[in-house]
Scaffold this active site. Structure first.
Site, PDB file in Angstrom:
ATOM      1  CB  THR A   1      40.835  44.416  38.571  1.00 25.02           C
ATOM      2  OG1 THR A   1      42.221  44.122  38.404  1.00 25.02           O
ATOM      3  CG2 THR A   1      40.284  43.555  39.712  1.00 25.02           C
TER       4      THR A   1
ATOM      5  CB  SER B   1      31.973  41.824  37.550  1.00 25.67           C
ATOM      6  OG  SER B   1      31.495  43.151  37.573  1.00 25.67           O
ATOM      7  CB  THR B   2      33.122  45.182  33.347  1.00 28.31           C
ATOM      8  OG1 THR B   2      32.148  45.683  34.269  1.00 28.31           O
ATOM      9  CG2 THR B   2      32.698  45.519  31.940  1.00 28.31           C
TER      10      THR B   2
ATOM     11  CD  GLU C   1      41.819  48.761  38.668  1.00 23.42           C
ATOM     12  OE1 GLU C   1      41.119  47.736  38.573  1.00 23.42           O
ATOM     13  OE2 GLU C   1      41.417  49.806  39.193  1.00 23.42           O
TER      14      GLU C   1
ATOM     15  N   GLY D   1      38.481  51.556  41.698  1.00 28.93           N
ATOM     16  CA  GLY D   1      38.993  51.033  42.964  1.00 28.93           C
ATOM     17  C   GLY D   1      37.953  50.320  43.802  1.00 28.93           C
ATOM     18  N   GLY D   2      36.731  50.187  43.238  1.00 27.82           N
ATOM     19  CA  GLY D   2      35.705  49.437  43.967  1.00 27.82           C
ATOM     20  C   GLY D   2      36.188  48.034  44.317  1.00 27.82           C
TER      21      GLY D   2
HETATM   22  C1  5RP Z   1      38.576  47.570  40.457  1.00 33.01           C
HETATM   23  C2  5RP Z   1      37.937  48.580  39.591  1.00 33.01           C
HETATM   24  C3  5RP Z   1      36.849  48.120  38.702  1.00 33.01           C
HETATM   25  O1  5RP Z   1      37.139  48.464  37.400  1.00 33.01           O
HETATM   26  C4  5RP Z   1      35.549  48.762  39.124  1.00 33.01           C
HETATM   27  O2  5RP Z   1      35.330  48.506  40.499  1.00 33.01           O
HETATM   28  C5  5RP Z   1      34.371  48.281  38.304  1.00 33.01           C
HETATM   29  O3  5RP Z   1      34.088  46.967  38.625  1.00 33.01           O
HETATM   30  P1  5RP Z   1      32.954  46.125  37.916  1.00 33.01           P
HETATM   31  O4  5RP Z   1      33.386  45.897  36.513  1.00 33.01           O
HETATM   32  O5  5RP Z   1      32.890  44.848  38.727  1.00 33.01           O
HETATM   33  O6  5RP Z   1      31.658  46.892  38.001  1.00 33.01           O
HETATM   34  O7  5RP Z   1      38.275  49.738  39.565  1.00 33.01           O
HETATM   35  O8  5RP Z   1      39.532  48.158  41.310  1.00 33.01           O
END
Ligand code: 5RP
Length: 223
Positions: free
Chosen positions: A32, A34-35, A107, A99-100
């Site tokens: 999950t 943006s990446t 996950e 978890g951001g």
């Molecule tokens: C979501 C996550 C994401 O992998 C993490 O927050 C990185 O996010 P992004 O790819 O947007 O920088 O752990 O729960």
């Protein structure tokens, strides 16, 4: 004249490099964020070669289905050869903070089942020590204050993530000011607190491969 690097471009480069791990007939574990959204966009270009995906969030499920990729319930699947996901922080041992985006529980479940966990990130996520990024912890709502007090005893400053409910109906505490010197030890310690559903440290089961994109290109660690 040097051109500024767009962090989203780096995320895309790391994500597309992960496609080399996807083989015909696979059920792919999908994380999950943006990446990972870039990874899903790339996966859509080879969707006819795979059997489908398992997804770590409602948001990723929606994006996969929009592309016509079959999303399996994890209970229908006994093995996941490859899981691709991002991270908020990683150290050189591929231990992560995640978890951001609040999807850490699903996950961690998929990471546990996966044979190979491929982490994709831009190079700003690589840190000498985990903990600058506030550590997300998913909690059962009635235990939130009790757990917050325990986290203060450990030197952390837990902040309730306002107006956020996880896909599992729980809440998130983001814990600031932790210097995580022994990630697996702290993960195990917090796992023992009743009311904690998931700790955002992924160290007991770290990533196997880290694909990092930076100004000098894409590199892999752990292979
Ligand atoms: C979501 C996550 C994401 O992998 C993490 O927050 C990185 O996010 P992004 O790819 O947007 O920088 O752990 O729960």
């Amino acid at each position: 004249m040097s051109t500024a690097i767009n962090p989203d471009d780096l995320k895309r480069q790391a994500a597309l490099a992960a496609l080399e791990y996807i083989k015909p007939g696979m059920i792919v574990g999908v994380g999950t964020g943006s990446t990972v959204n870039h990874f899903i966009d790339g996966l859509a270009t080879i969707k006819h070669t795979i059997e489908g995906a398992v997804s770590s969030s409602n948001a990723s499920t929606e994006r996969l289905r929009k592309y016509g990729i079959t999303v399996f319930n994890l209970n229908e699947v006994s093995e996941i050869p490859v899981y691709v996901d991002g991270a908020d922080e990683t150290n050189q041992y591929l231990q992560l903070i995640k978890g951001g985006g609040g999807a850490l529980t699903r996950e961690k479940i998929i990471a546990h089942l996966a044979k190979t966990f491929v982490c994709i990130a831009d190079e700003s996520k690589l840190v000498p020590m985990l903990g600058k990024f506030p550590l997300p912890i998913e909690v059962i709502p009635m235990a939130r204050s009790m757990i917050a007090r325990e986290l203060v005893k450990l030197g952390g400053n837990p902040v309730y993530r306002d107006d956020f409910v996880t896909d599992n109906g729980n809440q998130i505490l983001d814990v600031h000011n932790l210097e995580i010197m022994e990630p697996a030890k702290l993960e195990a310690q917090l796992n023992n607190l009743p009311g904690i559903v998931t700790v955002g440290i992924f160290a007991i089961r770290p990533a196997d491969v880290l694909i990092l994109a930076g100004k000098d290109g894409v590199r892999k660690i752990g292979e």
